[in-house]
Write an enzyme that holds these catalytic residues in place. Structure first.
Site, PDB file in Angstrom:
ATOM      1  N   CYS A 267      40.138  43.747  48.015  1.00  0.00           N
ATOM      2  CA  CYS A 267      41.569  43.991  47.827  1.00  0.00           C
ATOM      3  C   CYS A 267      42.015  45.189  48.668  1.00  0.00           C
ATOM      4  O   CYS A 267      41.999  45.140  49.886  1.00  0.00           O
ATOM      5  CB  CYS A 267      41.906  44.142  46.350  1.00  0.00           C
ATOM      6  SG  CYS A 267      43.668  43.895  46.005  1.00  0.00           S
TER       7      CYS A 267
ATOM      8  N   HIS B 245      39.432  39.557  43.596  1.00  0.00           N
ATOM      9  CA  HIS B 245      38.704  40.243  42.527  1.00  0.00           C
ATOM     10  C   HIS B 245      37.890  39.205  41.745  1.00  0.00           C
ATOM     11  O   HIS B 245      38.263  38.035  41.666  1.00  0.00           O
ATOM     12  CB  HIS B 245      39.676  40.919  41.557  1.00  0.00           C
ATOM     13  CG  HIS B 245      40.460  42.039  42.147  1.00  0.00           C
ATOM     14  ND1 HIS B 245      39.895  43.231  42.514  1.00  0.00           N
ATOM     15  CD2 HIS B 245      41.801  42.147  42.419  1.00  0.00           C
ATOM     16  CE1 HIS B 245      40.830  44.038  42.979  1.00  0.00           C
ATOM     17  NE2 HIS B 245      41.994  43.404  42.939  1.00  0.00           N
TER      18      HIS B 245
END
Length: 503
Positions: free
Chosen positions: A342, A426
């Site tokens: 991310c 994630h």
């Protein structure tokens, strides 16, 4: 018909509210009770995406798993994601609605949200037999009581009995219990049913005289004494701790499957989010995970992870200031593995155009991946499914940055360039086959004779942890009395405890 309810409050932050709530939920569901979790307002950088594309705290997602149900935005209607010392992004019913200072939020916005959280709780109670609610911080934060919607504010509005949890391992638990009750108004005290001692070490019989005295001083009983257990802080709101700590300790002490262990260093960047991504790595036998903030700590690491962050540009500057950026560049040049997730993925790219988060405009990245990032006003909230390294992968995305990949090899939604990987996904390492394949690649690039275990199931380990929490409640709490609280509310006639009563 409205289902029963209970609010689990705490004498302090990190008293154990999240895990006690999860434990009560798992105990109830094993009794055949249809139960759901709830937290009116959460402040955390660890979040999760529901199947409907709503962002909620990871603690509530974990508690939903304890209940064996799918998480929803109803379970955490307000999520605050800190972006600095004085401001947070406000996520309402799973969607960001803007940035707000702490003064502005507590100055009026928070109280206007009380109707929303009461409605969400009422909807859950109309669907489930019981809803176990978690408070935040302490209910005795008297400077914030007027605008409170997560502790006694929601308890008063929904007439919830309150169980106060205290961490005896910190010390001062009796004073904390008494002081919590004594600082509340008579109307709030009416709902405080009693106490639950958490993290006790030793002989409970030595504690009992104090519990009897506490009952005499407050008129409230203690509903249980939970013993200290390693590794039960799963999916915590904040703090640099690997969630499956018990499993990690056992797996890293035991000999690895191969000849070598694998060392993972996680850069402890500012405003780090979803550090739970590395839990699945730590659950592997022979994998040692640690959080680092100095370049020399990367020297013996076989894999360096640059995790997500709520402040991508700030984290990038921090890496440069600390000398970690240069250390990462040297690793990449030497062919030593680096993984960006991310915000960490965005940091590893060529440049970032940010007019949303930091409003700094164009900023050069570390240039380790052929990626260009532009921050969009709308946040991406999805639950993607795909394939990488020949294995099926599931994950979730929470980001403003839109990445354009200009080269390298495909890797999930991102790319790989040599020994450097990057993705927005994630939770991808919780996919067992993919995690094992990725670790084999890391071990080969690092020159380690490490072999991932063939039978490690992250999902099964998580279920074992939740069952351990349920066991704690079942074995060390008065479950009959707890159920009476859930079903019938606080006992009538609880006395008012004025401040200074013991004297």
């Amino acid at each position: 018909m409205t289902g029963g309810g209970l609010l689990v409050a705490g004498t302090t932050s990190d008293a154990g509210k999240s895990v006690v709530t999860a434990g009560i939920c798992r105990w109830l569901v094993r009794q055949g009770v249809k139960v759901a979790p709830f937290k009116a307002q959460n402040m955390s950088l660890n979040s999760f995406v529901t199947k409907e594309g709503a962002e909620i705290g990871r603690a509530q997602a974990m508690q939903a798993q304890a209940c064996r149900i799918e998480p929803s935005a109803l379970m955490n209607p307000v999520l605050l994601k800190p972006g600095g010392e004085r401001s947070s992004q406000v996520v309402l019913l799973g969607k960001p609605v803007g940035e707000m200072s702490a003064r502005g939020y507590h100055g009026g916005r928070q109280q206007r949200l009380l109707g929303t959280v009461v409605d969400c709780l009422a909807e859950l109670r109309s669907t489930y037999d019981a809803v176990i609610c978690e408070g935040a911080g302490s209910p005795a934060e008297i400077n914030l009581r007027r605008t409170d919607i997560v502790n006694m504010g929601i308890a008063r509005s929904a007439r919830l009995p309150v169980l106060v949890v205290g961490d005896i391992d910190r010390g001062g638990v009796f004073a904390s219990f008494f002081g919590t009750v004594a600082l509340l108004s008579p109307e709030d005290q009416e709902l405080v049913a009693g106490f639950l001692v958490n993290k006790f070490r030793g002989d409970v019989s030595l504690l009992e005289p104090g519990l009897d005295m506490l009952h005499g001083l407050t008129g409230r009983r203690t509903y249980g004494v939970l013993p200290f257990r390693h590794g039960l802080g799963i999916d915590e709101e904040d703090g640099l701790r690997v969630s499956l700590r018990g499993t990690v300790r056992e797996s890293t002490v035991a000999p690895p499957v191969g000849e070598d262990v694998l060392r993972v260093a996680v850069c402890a960047i500012p405003l780090m989010s979803n550090f739970t991504d590395v839990d699945a790595l730590a659950a592997e036998p022979g994998v040692v995970v640690r959080f680092v903030d100095r370049p020399e700590e990367l020297a013996d690491a076989d894999l360096v992870v640059v995790p997500g962050t709520r402040g991508t540009v700030r984290a990038l500057e921090w890496l440069r200031e600390r000398g970690l950026a240069d250390a990462l560049a040297r690793r990449a040049a030497e062919g030593r593995p680096v993984l960006g997730i991310c915000g960490g993925f965005q940091i590893l790219g060529e440049h970032i155009e940010d007019d949303v988060e930091s409003r700094r405009g164009r900023v050069d990245g570390l240039g380790l991946l052929p990626v260009r990032v532009r921050f969009a006003p709308e946040k991406t909230l999805t639950r993607p499914v795909g394939e990488a390294l020949g294995e099926r992968v599931e994950g979730y995305e929470i980001h403003h940055g839109v990445a354009t990949v200009t080269g390298g090899e495909p890797f999930l939604d991102g790319c790989r360039a040599g020994s450097v990987w990057g993705t927005h996904w994630h939770g991808s390492l919780e996919s067992d086959g993919f995690r094992r394949a990725f670790l084999r690649e890391v071990a080969a690039a690092a020159g380690r004779r490490f072999v991932p275990a063939a039978d490690t199931s992250f999902a099964a380990l998580r279920e074992e942890q939740l069952d351990r929490l349920g066991d704690l409640i079942e074995q060390h709490a008065d479950t009959d009395a707890l159920w009476r609280l859930v079903e019938s509310g606080a006992p009538p006639g609880l006395p008012f405890v004025p401040p200074g009563a013991p004297a």
